[in-house]
Design an enzyme around this catalytic site. Structure first.
Site, PDB file in Angstrom:
ATOM      1  N   ASP A  39       0.854  -1.188   0.000  1.00  0.00           N
ATOM      2  CA  ASP A  39       0.000   0.000   0.000  1.00  0.00           C
ATOM      3  C   ASP A  39       0.883   1.229   0.000  1.00  0.00           C
ATOM      4  O   ASP A  39       1.976   1.216   0.578  1.00  0.00           O
ATOM      5  CB  ASP A  39      -0.896   0.002   1.233  1.00  0.00           C
ATOM      6  CG  ASP A  39      -2.131   0.876   1.050  1.00  0.00           C
ATOM      7  OD1 ASP A  39      -3.229   0.307   0.859  1.00  0.00           O
ATOM      8  OD2 ASP A  39      -1.999   2.120   1.099  1.00  0.00           O
ATOM      9  N   ASN A  89      -5.888  -5.265  -6.217  1.00  0.00           N
ATOM     10  CA  ASN A  89      -7.036  -4.705  -5.518  1.00  0.00           C
ATOM     11  C   ASN A  89      -7.014  -3.178  -5.481  1.00  0.00           C
ATOM     12  O   ASN A  89      -8.066  -2.556  -5.373  1.00  0.00           O
ATOM     13  CB  ASN A  89      -7.074  -5.244  -4.084  1.00  0.00           C
ATOM     14  CG  ASN A  89      -8.083  -4.516  -3.234  1.00  0.00           C
ATOM     15  OD1 ASN A  89      -9.292  -4.664  -3.397  1.00  0.00           O
ATOM     16  ND2 ASN A  89      -7.596  -3.681  -2.311  1.00  0.00           N
ATOM     17  N   TYR A 154     -14.230   6.029 -14.408  1.00  0.00           N
ATOM     18  CA  TYR A 154     -14.020   4.840 -13.574  1.00  0.00           C
ATOM     19  C   TYR A 154     -14.477   3.596 -14.329  1.00  0.00           C
ATOM     20  O   TYR A 154     -13.757   2.589 -14.387  1.00  0.00           O
ATOM     21  CB  TYR A 154     -14.802   4.987 -12.270  1.00  0.00           C
ATOM     22  CG  TYR A 154     -14.701   3.803 -11.349  1.00  0.00           C
ATOM     23  CD1 TYR A 154     -13.570   3.602 -10.565  1.00  0.00           C
ATOM     24  CD2 TYR A 154     -15.742   2.885 -11.237  1.00  0.00           C
ATOM     25  CE1 TYR A 154     -13.473   2.515  -9.713  1.00  0.00           C
ATOM     26  CE2 TYR A 154     -15.668   1.803 -10.387  1.00  0.00           C
ATOM     27  CZ  TYR A 154     -14.525   1.618  -9.626  1.00  0.00           C
ATOM     28  OH  TYR A 154     -14.440   0.535  -8.775  1.00  0.00           O
ATOM     29  N   LYS A 158     -12.402   0.162 -15.707  1.00  0.00           N
ATOM     30  CA  LYS A 158     -12.793  -1.209 -15.374  1.00  0.00           C
ATOM     31  C   LYS A 158     -13.157  -2.007 -16.622  1.00  0.00           C
ATOM     32  O   LYS A 158     -12.884  -3.213 -16.699  1.00  0.00           O
ATOM     33  CB  LYS A 158     -13.957  -1.198 -14.376  1.00  0.00           C
ATOM     34  CG  LYS A 158     -13.608  -0.537 -13.043  1.00  0.00           C
ATOM     35  CD  LYS A 158     -12.419  -1.215 -12.366  1.00  0.00           C
ATOM     36  CE  LYS A 158     -12.116  -0.620 -11.006  1.00  0.00           C
ATOM     37  NZ  LYS A 158     -11.020  -1.315 -10.298  1.00  0.00           N
TER      38      LYS A 158
END
Length: 283
Positions: A39, A89, A154, A158
């Site tokens: 992260d 993720n 967005y 995707k």
């Protein structure tokens, strides 16, 4: 659930400090996997690693930076050995009318959501293919097949992820490397704060994590959560455009309306779309 055992497998989870990534790390660790969470907020990642059960380690990772990604993978390999599973993720989302979207937000979503996945696959898949085993799981979105108003860019990222992985999967066919795409509806995380879940109930991070664990045990390419999303897509593709529009307008939330005149997303977007971990920095 039976199937391929997870105990001892080496798994990397990007964006693993909180939300869906944290829950994925938890469920995999509880299943006996060795989990490396990466992260850009290294302190939050370390706190998460300390709080979770089992073998969980934290590393700094910026998925938009190739050298950062290389260091992350090298550190995991030095600690435990070659990676068995990569869970893509990490993701960010700006919501609002397309004409109001800052260019910086557009660039950030493309860099994290799409190029971040491409970068991870290119760095990990060749070694997996050489070994003849491995699994790449990507947490995408129902927006991979639908495009809610207010989430146009967005959704584009995707859609791009699904298209990219469709081609990669075919290139890896017969290599022993599996590719999976998880496509959840709206999940109760900071990323989705202030948005509408539409005709489906708002999911929990545990629902998405359970789907990740499920495809690792029994590999599948596409998993929609809930499965009614996949049914909606299949049925509406058979309808003429006018009827398709009517059905989708009832089922898919209008996120422009959901966030209009609301400041509930400001803090998240200022931090997530700035490229820093400073919540005070403007987008």
């Amino acid at each position: 659930m039976t199937g391929t055992p997870l105990a001892g497998r080496i798994v990397a989870v990007t964006g693993g400090a909180q939300g869906i990534g944290r829950e994925i790390a938890r469920q995999l660790a509880e299943a006996g996997a060795r989990v490396a969470i990466g992260d850009r907020d290294a302190e939050a990642a370390e706190a998460t690693a300390q709080a979770l059960p089992g073998q969980v380690r934290a590393f700094a990772l910026d998925v938009t930076d190739t050298e950062s990604y290389r260091r992350f993978l090298a550190d995991v390999t030095d600690l435990w050995g070659p990676l068995d599973v990569l869970v893509n993720n990490a993701g960010v989302m700006w919501v609002g009318a397309f004409g109001d979207e800052p260019e910086s937000a557009t660039e950030r979503m493309l860099a994290v959501n799409l190029h971040g996945v491409i970068r991870g696959v290119r760095l990990v898949a060749p070694q997996m293919r050489a070994r003849g085993s491995g699994h790449i799981v990507t947490v995408a979105s129902a927006a991979s097949k639908l495009a809610p108003p207010g989430e146009s860019t967005y959704a584009a990222t995707k859609h791009g992820v699904l298209g990219y992985l469709t081609g990669v999967r075919e290139e890896l066919r017969g290599s022993g490397v599996h590719v999976s795409v998880i496509m959840p509806g709206v999940v109760d995380t900071e990323l989705a704060v202030g948005t509408d879940s539409g005709a489906t109930a708002r999911l929990q991070p545990a629902d998405v994590a359970a789907a990740v664990v499920g495809v690792l045990r029994r590999p599948r390419f596409q998993v929609a959560i809930p499965s009614t999303i996949d049914l909606l897509v299949r049925v509406t593709t058979l309808l003429p455009q006018s009827l398709r529009d009517l059905v989708l307008r009832r089922a898919v939330p209008n996120q422009v309306e959901a966030v209009e005149r609301s400041s509930t997303r400001d803090q998240y977007e200022a931090r997530a779309l700035s490229g820093t971990t400073d919540p005070k920095k403007d987008r």
